[in-house]
Scaffold this active site. Structure first.
Site, PDB file in Angstrom:
ATOM      1  N   CYS A  48       0.822  -1.205   0.000  1.00  0.00           N
ATOM      2  CA  CYS A  48       0.000   0.000   0.000  1.00  0.00           C
ATOM      3  C   CYS A  48       0.856   1.256   0.000  1.00  0.00           C
ATOM      4  O   CYS A  48       0.413   2.313  -0.459  1.00  0.00           O
ATOM      5  CB  CYS A  48      -0.940  -0.003   1.205  1.00  0.00           C
ATOM      6  SG  CYS A  48      -0.098   0.032   2.802  1.00  0.00           S
ATOM      7  N   HIS A 506      -1.743   1.229   7.565  1.00  0.00           N
ATOM      8  CA  HIS A 506      -2.185   1.243   6.170  1.00  0.00           C
ATOM      9  C   HIS A 506      -2.152   2.678   5.661  1.00  0.00           C
ATOM     10  O   HIS A 506      -2.486   3.625   6.387  1.00  0.00           O
ATOM     11  CB  HIS A 506      -3.599   0.670   6.052  1.00  0.00           C
ATOM     12  CG  HIS A 506      -4.106   0.627   4.647  1.00  0.00           C
ATOM     13  ND1 HIS A 506      -3.524  -0.145   3.662  1.00  0.00           N
ATOM     14  CD2 HIS A 506      -5.152   1.273   4.047  1.00  0.00           C
ATOM     15  CE1 HIS A 506      -4.183   0.015   2.530  1.00  0.00           C
ATOM     16  NE2 HIS A 506      -5.170   0.874   2.735  1.00  0.00           N
TER      17      HIS A 506
END
EC number: 3.4.19.12
Length: 558
Positions: A48, A506
């Site tokens: 990510c 994230h």
């Protein structure tokens, strides 16, 4: 009768289907509607940090224009420049042929691996990857293109290696040194040397080490100089003048079409660019025989010079490097020291930067804005017990730091990782207010009354203080400064947010749309893309902020 009715019904049905397809089926307008839509990116497992950075950089039109500049100059489908450009254009929905939602950014990872970067399959920092990408892109943009050997300009004969001087070979029939060496027998090589691959293939991985500024592992490469590499083209072994050899008579039994010269010092070295200096006169018959060959070699050299010149290329025939276009994230800070005793000022020192890192205050407080952090970033510092070169007194000096050259695209990193006294690392989640329009005039070297721009590459250096401009510490973006200094006004393009703790989490990106959707904002998280409001964007705890000074601003030359 029944068959006619069935046939008529079938015809009516087919006509209805065709009519529906013509009026309501896929059309060019629908294709145009899909153009410009933001696409998601595949996550290969803990990638990510790459996807969020690609989405943020895809929102920077000037960065994409810079990639297009070098991709058009030297297209290479496996290079990082081409891989990045294709990925960003597909993400923006502007690529001419490629489409994908979601799209796989595997080409970017393969290009990084080809450049020596090994990214383990674990979580990484998006800010570190940002500097890795810019470093690799800049290396690809400014490195010399692999050029052939000077022997490429020689006319060749496909039948045999004899009577080259009398063969009319087209100027465009060049052959590389490596291909010539591969096609000859062992007895035909100079000095019976073994076959050597091109310099582009001779890359040895010597050792593995970690860059101090990043946790990403890089393999250090060592390029060997081969006869076809630019470093060994003009000088081989001591006094061996390869250029003058090209202009002498070619004997039938000479390997590679080169003559065997017993005394190289007696030959004159030709000037680069196809010109040659005077040399001892040959016999009349030999001079007439070689006159045609010399003309072909000279014209071939000039043809090579034209072929290998261009943006981002370095020609071995020219002693001048072409101007390189710096990437739009590159700026410069200026530092100056002033003596508090006599008031003398030192010379301004300039340091380039690709992004600026702003530290949060030690104590958490409410109402913290980006203007406060920028003001702290350029706060003057007192240096005690410094001897002045002007008054020869040991006094206190003041060191001031400002933005001497603002980049076209500004990347701001809000450092949220801190170390506790116990030795543990933690993440701060303070909210920092950031504006949609940011004026950098209060933090830059601004003197509107000065018309002279001489003295340094960045302008006049009488002082680095920003006159008497007030600092932009309020929650507003400094719109008033935008009218006074429009060139220092930035607009928000993308915001990278990290959710989680210091060691895990994230990354997501809030970014502007592309083309006609540039006024809209989108939330992107790997394959997820949805439209959001600007109020939601301005309320997130930013980790990386991307601004630009306008889409139509011309790229700066170094």
């Amino acid at each position: 009768m029944e068959s006619e009715k069935i046939l008529m019904a079938a015809g009516v049905t087919v006509a209805a289907v065709v009519g529906a397809f013509v009026f309501w089926g896929p059309s060019g307008s629908r294709l145009r509607q899909r153009r410009g839509q933001i696409a998601g990116l595949h996550n290969f497992g803990l990638t990510c940090f790459l996807n969020t950075l690609l989405q943020a950089m895809a929102a920077c039109p000037q960065f994409i224009a810079w990639l297009q500049l070098y991709n058009n100059a030297s297209p290479d489908r496996k290079s990082l420049i081409t891989s990045m450009l294709n990925t960003l254009e597909v993400v923006n929905g502007t690529h001419a042929t490629l489409r994908g939602d979601p799209y796989s950014p595997g080409a970017v990872l393969r290009a990084l691996n080809a450049l020596g970067w090994v990214i383990p399959q674990e979580e990484h920092d998006a800010h570190e990857l940002f500097h890795v990408l810019l470093t690799c892109l800049e290396e690809e943009a400014i490195r010399p293109q692999p050029l052939g050997c000077l022997s490429d300009a020689l006319p060749t004969d496909n039948d045999d290696n004899s009577s080259l001087a009398g063969t009319a070979t087209p100027v465009g029939g060049f052959r590389s040194f490596s291909s010539m060496a591969a096609g000859l027998g062992a007895s035909q090589r100079i000095g019976d040397q073994p076959n050597r691959p091109s310099s582009a293939m001779l890359t040895d991985f010597l050792n593995m080490e970690y860059d101090e500024s990043t946790s990403l592992q890089r393999l250090v490469r060592s390029e060997a100089h081969t006869p076809d590499s630019p470093a060994s083209v003009c000088e081989r072994d001591g006094n061996d003048r390869l250029g003058s050899v090209l202009l002498d008579a070619v004997s039938p039994g000479t390997p590679f079409g080169f003559p065997l010269v017993s005394n190289p010092d007696s030959l004159a070295t030709p000037m680069l660019g196809g010109e040659r200096s005077s040399r001892p006169r040959l016999p009349q018959s030999q001079q007439q025989q070689d006159e045609g060959l010399n003309r072909r070699v000279s014209s071939s050299c000039r043809s090579l010079e034209r072929l290998h010149r261009g943006p981002g290329r370095v020609s071995i025939w020219s002693n001048m490097m072409p101007s390189q276009v710096a990437h739009p994230f590159q700026g410069a800070m200026g530092a100056q020291i002033v003596c508090n005793g006599c008031g003398s000022k030192s010379a301004v020192r300039y340091d380039k930067f690709d992004s600026i890192t702003l530290n949060l205050p030690p104590q958490r407080r409410t109402g913290l804005s980006l203007g406060h952090l920028l003001s702290e970033y350029i706060t003057s510092e007192d240096l005690s017990d410094v001897k002045c070169d002007s008054c020869n007194e040991t006094t206190t000096h003041t060191k001031s730091v400002t933005f001497a050259k603002l980049p076209a695209c500004l990347c701001i990193h809000v450092a949220r990782t801190v170390w506790l006294p116990t030795g543990q690392v933690c993440k701060r989640k303070d909210y920092v207010h950031f504006p949609e329009s940011l004026s950098m005039a209060p933090y830059s070297f601004v003197q509107p009354h000065l018309n002279s721009q001489a003295g340094t590459p960045w302008g006049s250096t009488m002082s680095l203080y920003s006159s008497s401009l007030p600092m932009n510490n309020g929650v507003g973006g400094g719109e008033g400064f935008g009218t006074m200094f429009p060139k220092n006004l930035y607009r928000l393009l993308a915001v990278v947010v990290h959710s989680g703790e210091a060691n895990s989490g994230h990354f997501v990106t809030y970014r502007r749309g592309s083309l006609r959707n540039a006024h809209r904002w989108y939330y992107t998280s790997d394959t997820i893309v949805r439209e959001v409001s600007i109020d939601e964007v301005l309320s997130v705890p930013a980790y990386l902020l991307f601004y630009d000074r306008g889409q139509q601003r011309q790229l700066n030359l170094r």
